[in-house]
Structures are given as structure tokens and as C-alpha cells.
Design a protein around this motif. Structure first.
Motif, PDB file in Angstrom:
ATOM      1  N   ASN A   1       4.362   6.481  10.380  1.00 51.39           N
ATOM      2  CA  ASN A   1       5.195   5.272  10.443  1.00 51.39           C
ATOM      3  C   ASN A   1       4.387   3.995  10.655  1.00 51.39           C
ATOM      4  OD1 ASN A   1       7.622   6.773  10.199  1.00 51.39           O
ATOM      5  ND2 ASN A   1       7.554   7.269  12.394  1.00 51.39           N
ATOM      6  N   ASP A   2       3.245   4.105  11.346  1.00 52.83           N
ATOM      7  CA  ASP A   2       2.445   2.919  11.641  1.00 52.83           C
ATOM      8  C   ASP A   2       1.735   2.436  10.377  1.00 52.83           C
ATOM      9  OD1 ASP A   2       1.277   1.015  13.532  1.00 52.83           O
ATOM     10  OD2 ASP A   2      -0.612   2.052  13.099  1.00 52.83           O
ATOM     11  N   ASN A   3       1.768   1.118  10.146  1.00 55.93           N
ATOM     12  CA  ASN A   3       1.199   0.560   8.919  1.00 55.93           C
ATOM     13  C   ASN A   3      -0.322   0.674   8.890  1.00 55.93           C
ATOM     14  OD1 ASN A   3       3.703  -0.212   7.907  1.00 55.93           O
ATOM     15  ND2 ASN A   3       3.649  -2.183   8.996  1.00 55.93           N
ATOM     16  N   ALA A   4      -0.986   0.313  10.003  1.00 58.89           N
ATOM     17  CA  ALA A   4      -2.452   0.353  10.025  1.00 58.89           C
ATOM     18  C   ALA A   4      -2.965   1.785   9.885  1.00 58.89           C
ATOM     19  CB  ALA A   4      -2.965  -0.263  11.334  1.00 58.89           C
TER      20      ALA A   4
ATOM     21  N   VAL B   1       0.840  -1.212   0.000  1.00 53.14           N
ATOM     22  CA  VAL B   1       0.000   0.000   0.000  1.00 53.14           C
ATOM     23  C   VAL B   1       0.869   1.253   0.000  1.00 53.14           C
ATOM     24  CG1 VAL B   1      -1.699   1.319   1.332  1.00 53.14           C
ATOM     25  CG2 VAL B   1      -1.950  -1.139   1.107  1.00 53.14           C
ATOM     26  N   ARG B   2       1.948   1.248   0.805  1.00 53.72           N
ATOM     27  CA  ARG B   2       2.848   2.404   0.853  1.00 53.72           C
ATOM     28  C   ARG B   2       3.476   2.673  -0.526  1.00 53.72           C
ATOM     29  NH1 ARG B   2       5.060   4.159   5.865  1.00 53.72           N
ATOM     30  NH2 ARG B   2       4.081   3.153   7.659  1.00 53.72           N
TER      31      ARG B   2
ATOM     32  N   LEU C   1      -5.407   6.196   6.560  1.00 53.51           N
ATOM     33  CA  LEU C   1      -5.296   7.525   5.959  1.00 53.51           C
ATOM     34  C   LEU C   1      -5.381   7.465   4.432  1.00 53.51           C
ATOM     35  CD1 LEU C   1      -2.510   9.087   8.189  1.00 53.51           C
ATOM     36  CD2 LEU C   1      -4.893   9.824   8.038  1.00 53.51           C
ATOM     37  N   ALA C   2      -4.762   6.447   3.842  1.00 56.60           N
ATOM     38  CA  ALA C   2      -4.849   6.292   2.385  1.00 56.60           C
ATOM     39  C   ALA C   2      -6.290   6.044   1.946  1.00 56.60           C
ATOM     40  CB  ALA C   2      -3.954   5.143   1.934  1.00 56.60           C
TER      41      ALA C   2
ATOM     42  N   GLU D   1      -8.479  12.671  14.339  1.00 52.33           N
ATOM     43  CA  GLU D   1      -9.005  11.446  14.949  1.00 52.33           C
ATOM     44  C   GLU D   1      -8.228  10.214  14.503  1.00 52.33           C
ATOM     45  OE1 GLU D   1     -13.120  11.093  14.157  1.00 52.33           O
ATOM     46  OE2 GLU D   1     -13.688  12.915  15.247  1.00 52.33           O
ATOM     47  N   LEU D   2      -7.847  10.167  13.237  1.00 45.34           N
ATOM     48  CA  LEU D   2      -7.130   8.996  12.727  1.00 45.34           C
ATOM     49  C   LEU D   2      -5.687   8.959  13.217  1.00 45.34           C
ATOM     50  CD1 LEU D   2      -8.457   8.914   9.046  1.00 45.34           C
ATOM     51  CD2 LEU D   2      -9.016   7.325  10.885  1.00 45.34           C
ATOM     52  N   THR D   3      -5.016  10.124  13.191  1.00 49.84           N
ATOM     53  CA  THR D   3      -3.610  10.150  13.602  1.00 49.84           C
ATOM     54  C   THR D   3      -3.432  10.310  15.107  1.00 49.84           C
ATOM     55  OG1 THR D   3      -3.565  12.537  13.214  1.00 49.84           O
ATOM     56  CG2 THR D   3      -2.892  11.096  11.395  1.00 49.84           C
TER      57      THR D   3
END
Length: 541
Positions: A151-154, A135-136, A159-160, A179-181
Motif C-alpha cells: 500500500n505504501d507508495n515509496a 508507477v503503479r 520494489l518495482a 528488507e524492503l517490505t
């Protein structure tokens, strides 16, 4: 009372004994054991009936071999109705029940689920890392600056999935980004980077594919968290002391590598220390190099916190405590985490001893404290289990009572239906009979519903009745006022005729003449006829 005989095989011969009294419940009581040890009292229970001695030791050996082997070989033929297959099934069932009773099998303490869970957890970690890197790399073509910020994968996959096209990101979505970060500075940095990003433009169909793949990775990470929660609850049931000492993940890996909790309990501390480092061990033995100091227990926090020169010491001490905790978990009837917590305190004290030189407590004192706390914890656990069992029994009783009530209602419903179908029939028969008895007069509804019971009159009778009415009107002129009073009666007769069903017998011509609908016309024309008759009578006079 049935007399029980016992055949006793001894080295000197066969003895047949008769048991007078058999008490299985109190067999292990000390009073009964004293009676067995006393010969005089034992004679009151057991009596020798017959004895057949062996003539020599050779005969005794032949009997022991031949009789036992022959009985085993032909036993299913000696007993009527017993086949070889049923005898094998009985032996197998007896062996299983004996093994269960010895091992004290408990479904809630099965460690196979722990082995499968930790294996799946490790596989999920590898897969999530691989998919997150995909995904990255894929979304990095469109928004490369996001990789350096998150840095966190989930979190990156979420975010994507949320951002999509970076050109559509604005101030309105800043709150959702926070909220997400869970960090306002990172959310602001993402918004600023999206405005000055050097990424390439991307089509809508590519964004749809990236978002769908990101959602799959997010769902996998969520399932991984739920699986980790399940593993923690399972470890607290099966191996609470080991999980309290070294952690759920490391303890589960030790159990999985050993094959079961029982195998881990059988291992010595030196094997537990290097469990998981077999390749390095055999390579060191082959090359005559240094053997490894730790295996799977390296992932615990104690070895990482120790200094480089003390890693070997603390690994030996930790392996010793792990072997003790696994044996406590494997062979204790009521599993508690008290011993694991006390053993963890000992490891902490030893670690501080290596760093500061503070002398730790003795093992004897710590275990005495643990024993007292473990008894209290076991009593509390048994109390909770008893309460749960009582609640379960109450629920079972309520369920059985409800089932019995439902079955009784189902069985009584046909009878009730028959009774209810019979009752209205009886009431229909009794209604016309009871009403005149109570009121002393007929019910108007009954009289109106049967207007066709009037007598059929001939034409002569009708003419005579008209003449009588005219004569009565001549002699009594005051009765002219009675005509309006008779009109409601005719109306009632009309309503009664309307309520009569069509299926009743046909009316004759005479009945139609005397029926209600013609009566109002007769009542209207009667006044003019009477006037004419009065005029004629006056002319004749």
C-alpha cells in the motif's frame, strides 16, 4: 576637557546650556538620578549661558515652524561636505539600526525558512502521490498483484525498481524482499504472486524506463524525509512552544498562513481557531448558516480524539493555548519548549475532563510550575551558549596565531635562504686550510685530485734519472724488492689522474711522458734493461 554646549528649545524661548561634566556610563544609576533631581547638585553639572525668550505665542509658533522646516530643508547646505544623498543614507542607516535594536533581530529565529519549507513539503506530497500512482499504473501491466499487497507508495516504487521482470524473481531474492517490505509474510506473498501472475510480458526497454522513473520517485521521497527533519529542527529554534503543543507541521502551517510568527501572535484565539477556513466562514456568513468550528488546527490529534459533541469545545480551548504559545515564542528572549509542554498537558486534562469528568488543574498552578522550569532551562541554555562562545573564541585565537606564525615564517624564509647559500661558500674556502692544521698532513683526496701539478721534465733529465736508477740498482741489489711496493703508488696516481676534470689545461709532451699510465710499463721493462747492462759491464771487465 572639552566644554559641551546644549541648545534647548522650549515654548518660552531658546536656552543655551553648558555641561561641565558628562558621565554616560553611570547615567542610569540611582545616585546619578538623585543628583539630577536635586537642584543644588544639578547646578554643578549644568550651567545656563544664554536665554532668548519669545515675545508672543505667535512668534513662538512661527519660530517652531519656520526654523525647524528651514533647518531640515537647508541642513545639507549649512554643513560643509554634507550632500543631500549622504544625508539620506545616514537617515536610512540610523532608521534601520534603530529598528533592529527595537525588534532585537536574530538570524536564527527567522520564520521565512519555515514558510518556504512547509510550502515545499506540501507540494512534494502532492507530486510524490501523483508520480507513485503513475508507477503503479505503469508497472501494474506487468505485475498487477503487487498493488494489492503493498500500500505504501515509496515501498512500491522500491520494489518495482528491485524486482524488474517478475519471471527473474526467485528464492535467492527473498531476503532482499524482506528488507524492503520489513515483513516476511508480504515478501513470501510477493514471491508466490510472481509465479502465478496474470500480467503481460514486458520488453527490456520498457523495464528500463519504469526502473528509472521509480528511482526518481524514491529519491523524491527521501528528500521529503530530509526536508521534514530540517523543518522540525527549524521549528524547535523559532517556535518551540507551539511545536510542542500542536506539532511541527500544523504549527508551521499556522505560521505560513498568518504570514509570520509575529502576525500569528497578534491574532486573537477566535481568529486562530478558524485560520484556514476563510471560504467556509464567508460562505456561512453569506448564506446565514453555521460558521466553521475549526480550520488548520483540525489536523491536530486532539480534535480527532474528541467526541463529535466536544469537537467545538476542544477546538476553542486548543486555539486559546495556541495563541498563548505563539506569543511566548515571539516575544521571549530565550526560547524553550517548557511552556508548550505544560499547555499540552492542560489540553490533555481538558480532553479527559470532557470524557470522564475529572477536574483539571488550575491555570495559575500550571504556569507557576512552568515558570520555575523555564528559568532552569533558560539558565542551562545560556550556559551552553557561553561554552560555545568560548570554544569559538579559542578557535579564533588559534587561527589568528597560526596565521601570524605562517606570515612570520614566510617573511623569514628569504633571509634563511640567503644564509644557507652563503654558508657552503665559506666552508668550501675553509676546508683545504683547516685539514692540514688539524692533522698536520695533507688529505690524500686533495692530493689525488690535483696530480697535474707535477714538474715538467726534459728528455735529458729523464735519461739521467734512468741512469741514476740503474747505478743505484747496481750498487744496491737489495732494492729490487722495492719495485712491487711502488706499484700501488702508481695505481693511486692513475686513480688521481682519472678524477681530474677535462676542463683543466692541456698537458705538454713532457708531462705525458712523466704521467702515471706509462709508469707501469717502465717498471716492467726496467728489469730486462738492468740485466743487459750488467752483462755488458761484466764483458768489459
Amino acid at each position: 576637557m572639552v566644554l559641551l554646549h546644549v541648545l534647548f528649545e522650549h515654548a518660552v524661548g531658546y536656552a543655551l546650556l553648558a555641561l561641565k561634566e558628562v558621565e554616560e556610563i553611570s547615567l542610569l544609576l540611582p545616585q546619578v538620578e538623585e543628583c539630577v533631581l536635586n537642584l543644588g547638585k544639578f547646578h554643578n553639572i549644568v550651567r545656563l549661558v544664554a536665554f532668548c525668550p519669545f515675545s508672543s505665542s505667535q512668534v513662538a509658533l512661527e519660530n517652531a515652524n519656520a526654523v525647524s522646516e528651514g533647518v531640515r530643508l537647508h541642513f545639507h547646505n549649512l554643513v560643509k561636505g554634507l550632500t543631500d544623498l549622504s544625508a539620506c543614507k545616514a537617515q536610512l542607516g540610523l532608521g534601520h539600526s534603530y529598528s533592529r535594536a527595537k525588534v532585537k533581530f536574530n538570524v536564527n529565529r527567522v520564520d521565512n525558512m519555515i514558510i518556504q519549507s512547509i510550502s515545499l513539503l506540501d507540494q512534494l506530497d502532492k507530486d510524490i502521490n501523483t508520480f507513485s500512482m503513475r508507477v503503479r499504473e505503469w508497472y501494474g501491466y506487468h505485475f498487477p498483484e503487487l498493488v494489492k499487497i503493498i500500500n505504501d507508495n515509496a515501498t512500491y516504487c522500491r520494489l518495482a525498481q528491485f524486482i524488474g521482470n517478475r519471471r527473474e524473481l526467485n528464492e535467492e531474492k527473498l531476503e532482499k524482499l524482506e528488507e524492503l517490505t520489513m515483513d516476511g509474510a508480504k515478501a513470501k506473498a510477493i514471491l508466490d504472486a510472481s509465479r502465478s501472475s496474470m500480467g503481460m510480458d514486458i520488453s527490456a526497454i520498457d523495464l528500463i524506463n519504469i526502473e528509472s522513473f521509480s528511482s526518481r520517485v524514491v529519491s523524491l521521497s527521501e528528500y521529503r524525509q530530509s526536508l521534514h527533519t530540517y523543518l522540525r529542527s527549524k521549528m524547535s529554534q523559532v517556535a518551540p512552544s507551539l511545536s510542542a503543543l500542536i506539532g511541527e507541521a500544523v504549527g508551521a502551517r499556522l505560521i505560513a498562513h498568518a504570514g509570520s510568527l509575529t502576525n500569528l501572535a497578534k491574532y486573537p484565539a477566535s481568529t486562530v481557531q478558524i485560520l484556514g477556513a476563510e471560504k467556509a466562514l464567508f460562505r456561512a456568513l453569506k448564506t446565514r448558516g453555521n460558521t466553521p468550528k475549526y480550520g488548520l488546527i483540525f489536523h491536530s490529534t486532539f480534535i480527532g480524539r474528541a467526541a463529535a459533541k466536544n469537537k467545538g469545545r476542544i477546538s476553542r480551548y486548543l486555539a486559546n493555548k495556541c495563541s498563548i504559545a505563539s506569543r511566548i515564542d515571539c516575544f521571549s528572549e530565550v526560547p524553550t519548549s517548557v511552556f508548550g509542554e505544560k499547555l499540552r498537558e492542560q489540553v490533555e486534562e481538558r480532553l479527559s475532563f470532557y470524557e470522564t469528568g475529572e477536574i483539571p488543574r488550575k491555570n495559575l498552578d500550571v504556569m507557576k510550575e512552568a515558570m520555575v522550569q523555564a528559568e532552569e532551562a533558560a539558565a542551562e541554555i545560556t550556559r551552553k551558549l557561553e561554552k560555545q562562545e568560548k570554544k569559538r573564541l579559542k578557535k579564533e585565537k588559534k587561527r589568528l596565531a597560526a596565521m601570524a606564525l605562517a606570515s612570520s615564517e614566510n617573511s623569514s624564509t628569504p633571509e634563511e635562504c640567503e644564509e644557507t647559500s652563503e654558508k657552503p661558500k665559506k666552508k668550501k674556502k675553509q676546508k683545504p686550510q683547516e685539514v692540514p692544521q688539524e692533522n698536520g698532513m695533507e688529505d690524500p683526496s686533495v692530493s689525488f685530485s690535483k696530480p697535474k701539478k707535477k714538474k715538467s721534465f726534459s728528455k735529458e733529465e729523464l735519461v739521467s734519472s734512468d741512469l741514476e736508477e740503474t747505478a743505484g740498482n747496481v750498487s744496491l741489489p737489495k732494492r729490487k724488492k722495492s719495485f712491487p711496493k711502488e706499484e700501488p703508488v702508481s695505481d693511486l696516481e692513475e686513480s688521481g689522474n682519472k678524477s681530474v676534470p677535462k676542463k683543466k689545461r692541456k698537458l705538454s709532451k713532457e708531462e705525458t711522458l712523466s704521467s702515471g699510465p706509462e709508469e707501469p710499463a717502465v717498471a716492467k721493462n726496467s728489469g730486462s734493461k738492468k740485466k743487459k747492462k750488467l752483462r755488458k759491464l761484466s764483458q768489459q771487465d
